[in-house]
Design a protein around this motif. Structure first.
Motif, PDB file in Angstrom:
ATOM      1  N   ASP A  37       0.875  -1.002   0.083  1.00  0.00           N
ATOM      2  CA  ASP A  37       0.131   0.128  -0.036  1.00  0.00           C
ATOM      3  C   ASP A  37       0.941   1.327   0.001  1.00  0.00           C
ATOM      4  O   ASP A  37       1.589   1.427   1.069  1.00  0.00           O
ATOM      5  N   ASN A  38       0.858   1.986  -0.870  1.00  0.00           N
ATOM      6  CA  ASN A  38       1.885   3.050  -1.308  1.00  0.00           C
ATOM      7  C   ASN A  38       1.104   4.386  -0.603  1.00  0.00           C
ATOM      8  O   ASN A  38       0.953   5.442  -1.431  1.00  0.00           O
ATOM      9  N   ASN A  39       1.097   4.213   0.455  1.00  0.00           N
ATOM     10  CA  ASN A  39       0.031   5.465   1.398  1.00  0.00           C
ATOM     11  C   ASN A  39      -1.000   5.687   0.578  1.00  0.00           C
ATOM     12  O   ASN A  39      -1.472   7.158   0.453  1.00  0.00           O
ATOM     13  N   SER A  40      -1.941   4.798   0.386  1.00  0.00           N
ATOM     14  CA  SER A  40      -3.303   5.299  -0.201  1.00  0.00           C
ATOM     15  C   SER A  40      -3.886   6.151   0.955  1.00  0.00           C
ATOM     16  O   SER A  40      -3.903   5.773   2.097  1.00  0.00           O
ATOM     17  N   LYS A  41      -4.945   7.114   0.005  1.00  0.00           N
ATOM     18  CA  LYS A  41      -5.911   7.865   1.096  1.00  0.00           C
ATOM     19  C   LYS A  41      -7.299   7.312   0.974  1.00  0.00           C
ATOM     20  O   LYS A  41      -8.293   7.836   1.661  1.00  0.00           O
ATOM     21  N   LEU A  67       6.333   4.464  -8.358  1.00  0.00           N
ATOM     22  CA  LEU A  67       5.925   2.735  -8.547  1.00  0.00           C
ATOM     23  C   LEU A  67       7.149   1.983  -8.527  1.00  0.00           C
ATOM     24  O   LEU A  67       6.766   0.916  -7.679  1.00  0.00           O
ATOM     25  N   TYR A  68       8.116   2.496  -8.954  1.00  0.00           N
ATOM     26  CA  TYR A  68       9.316   1.541  -9.216  1.00  0.00           C
ATOM     27  C   TYR A  68       9.983   1.252  -7.978  1.00  0.00           C
ATOM     28  O   TYR A  68      10.705   0.360  -7.503  1.00  0.00           O
ATOM     29  N   ASP A 166      22.146  -5.937 -12.052  1.00  0.00           N
ATOM     30  CA  ASP A 166      22.961  -4.755 -11.421  1.00  0.00           C
ATOM     31  C   ASP A 166      22.229  -4.155 -10.449  1.00  0.00           C
ATOM     32  O   ASP A 166      22.841  -3.620  -9.247  1.00  0.00           O
ATOM     33  N   TYR A 167      20.944  -3.739 -10.776  1.00  0.00           N
ATOM     34  CA  TYR A 167      20.056  -3.112  -9.808  1.00  0.00           C
ATOM     35  C   TYR A 167      18.640  -3.794 -10.301  1.00  0.00           C
ATOM     36  O   TYR A 167      18.388  -4.175 -11.572  1.00  0.00           O
ATOM     37  N   GLY A 168      17.656  -3.516  -9.519  1.00  0.00           N
ATOM     38  CA  GLY A 168      16.175  -3.851  -9.736  1.00  0.00           C
ATOM     39  C   GLY A 168      15.591  -2.943 -10.704  1.00  0.00           C
ATOM     40  O   GLY A 168      16.014  -2.467 -11.686  1.00  0.00           O
ATOM     41  N   PHE A 169      14.168  -2.398 -10.301  1.00  0.00           N
ATOM     42  CA  PHE A 169      13.701  -1.577 -11.070  1.00  0.00           C
ATOM     43  C   PHE A 169      14.406  -0.106 -11.135  1.00  0.00           C
ATOM     44  O   PHE A 169      14.778   0.268  -9.980  1.00  0.00           O
ATOM     45  N   ASN A 170      14.639   0.701 -12.038  1.00  0.00           N
ATOM     46  CA  ASN A 170      15.064   1.869 -12.182  1.00  0.00           C
ATOM     47  C   ASN A 170      14.135   2.852 -11.613  1.00  0.00           C
ATOM     48  O   ASN A 170      13.059   3.121 -12.018  1.00  0.00           O
ATOM     49  N   GLU A 171      14.320   3.501 -10.235  1.00  0.00           N
ATOM     50  CA  GLU A 171      13.249   4.393  -9.581  1.00  0.00           C
ATOM     51  C   GLU A 171      13.536   5.863 -10.087  1.00  0.00           C
ATOM     52  O   GLU A 171      12.526   6.622  -9.635  1.00  0.00           O
ATOM     53  N   GLY A 177       9.789   1.833 -16.429  1.00  0.00           N
ATOM     54  CA  GLY A 177      10.773   0.918 -15.645  1.00  0.00           C
ATOM     55  C   GLY A 177      10.501  -0.535 -15.926  1.00  0.00           C
ATOM     56  O   GLY A 177      11.392  -1.308 -15.762  1.00  0.00           O
ATOM     57  N   ASP A 178       9.188  -0.867 -16.096  1.00  0.00           N
ATOM     58  CA  ASP A 178       9.010  -2.197 -16.497  1.00  0.00           C
ATOM     59  C   ASP A 178       9.663  -2.695 -17.829  1.00  0.00           C
ATOM     60  O   ASP A 178      10.348  -3.673 -17.757  1.00  0.00           O
ATOM     61  N   LEU A 179       9.628  -1.757 -18.689  1.00  0.00           N
ATOM     62  CA  LEU A 179      10.394  -2.166 -20.115  1.00  0.00           C
ATOM     63  C   LEU A 179      11.943  -2.241 -19.904  1.00  0.00           C
ATOM     64  O   LEU A 179      12.652  -3.234 -20.445  1.00  0.00           O
ATOM     65  N   ASP A 180      12.457  -1.327 -19.188  1.00  0.00           N
ATOM     66  CA  ASP A 180      13.901  -1.265 -18.887  1.00  0.00           C
ATOM     67  C   ASP A 180      14.271  -2.733 -18.253  1.00  0.00           C
ATOM     68  O   ASP A 180      15.172  -3.168 -18.295  1.00  0.00           O
ATOM     69  N   LEU A 181      13.392  -3.181 -17.134  1.00  0.00           N
ATOM     70  CA  LEU A 181      13.759  -4.279 -16.315  1.00  0.00           C
ATOM     71  C   LEU A 181      13.856  -5.306 -17.205  1.00  0.00           C
ATOM     72  O   LEU A 181      14.825  -6.216 -17.129  1.00  0.00           O
ATOM     73  N   PHE A 182      12.681  -5.633 -17.833  1.00  0.00           N
ATOM     74  CA  PHE A 182      12.577  -6.789 -18.638  1.00  0.00           C
ATOM     75  C   PHE A 182      13.684  -7.032 -19.719  1.00  0.00           C
ATOM     76  O   PHE A 182      13.969  -7.839 -20.292  1.00  0.00           O
TER      77      PHE A 182
END
Length: 295
Positions: A37-41, A67-68, A166-171, A177-182
């Protein structure tokens, strides 16, 4: 083989029940759900808490992040050997994970399995398959760049494939970010495809990428210059991503009343059929054109 399903949520109450129900209804039961939960209101927390399932695990960020960053933080909470993601406005068909794990069991050397998906245009109530025709002429990395390969919604991957990066999702990104990761994962992992639509992507008016096309173009330009070219010197891959950026630039210009200026870019486009369609689009009013644009 415990599967860790990650649902990243930020004010996702509108579609959340459909998403969570599709997880509950999976025929493969050996999973944990990491709900971040990304601090939902809104009422997302209450909706989640209404599910009394010990496999459902709730985590809340003290601050709203990108998100990333949220994806990376959620992965830290996983216990499974396999990881997959389901965003709150999408959902799966019941046998998705079962069929992917079956393929992993049959071919132990593979690292990622993805499936076809259905695009559901919410406004028109239209459903159609995303990948219409697979071609063996293209590598999996080329398919990912051409948006015909593994996606965050369709992929199930071994956790070690993520940790070997080398790193996970690029923040630094909000959209690509999904395209970059895959794409990075495709360079060192074996990928298999199940030619069956087992996930549903909901296309609606509030899709972040649809509302922020200029941001996507800027991210793709930056990614191409600073990351992509350090990974790839493959001319096919270079052509695919350059064409993807060019296409988005042309459509953005047309929709923002820069139609005459877009002509010079249309002439650069390599696909002759699409070039003709883009030229015709200059003559179509925006309110009509927007109804037919899917990206």
């Amino acid at each position: 083989p415990l599967v860790s399903i990650i649902v990243n949520c930020c004010n996702g109450e509108k579609y959340l029940r459909k998403c969570l129900d599709s997880i509950i209804n999976q025929t493969f039961s050996d999973f944990e759900l990491i709900f971040w939960d990304n601090n939902s209101k809104d009422n997302s927390h209450k909706i989640f808490q209404s599910y009394k399932d010990e496999r459902f695990k709730y985590f809340k960020s003290s601050l709203q992040t990108t998100l990333y960053k949220a994806r990376n933080e959620a992965i830290k909470k996983t216990q499974g050997s396999y990881i997959c993601f389901l965003d709150v406005d999408d959902y799966w068909l019941p046998k998705k994970i079962e069929k992917q794990i079956d393929l992993f069991n049959k071919k132990e050397n593979i690292d990622i399995v993805y499936t076809n998906q259905i695009i559901y245009e919410e406004e028109k109530k239209i459903k159609k398959n995303y990948i219409l025709k697979k071609s063996n002429k293209y590598s999996e990395s080329e398919k990912i760049l051409d948006r015909q390969g593994a996606t965050i919604l369709t992929a199930l991957f071994k956790k070690k494939a993520y940790h070997n990066l080398d790193y996970g999702f690029n923040e630094n990104y909000n959209i690509i970010g999904d395209l970059d990761l895959f794409f990075r994962m495709s360079k060192n992992n074996i990928i298999e495809y199940i030619d069956e639509p087992l996930a549903v992507y909901r296309l609606h008016k509030s899709n972040y990428s649809k509302l922020n096309k200029n941001e996507e173009i800027n991210e793709l330009r930056e990614w191409y210059k600073n990351i992509f070219l350090k990974i790839s010197n493959n001319q096919n891959e270079i052509n695919i991503i350059k064409n993807a950026i060019l296409l988005r630039e042309i459509i953005f210009m047309i929709l923002n009343q820069k139609r005459i200026k877009s002509i010079s870019k249309i002439l650069l486009y390599k696909n002759s059929i699409l070039k003709l369609k883009l030229a015709m689009a200059i003559l179509i009013p925006n309110f009509i054109l927007k109804k037919y644009l899917k990206f």
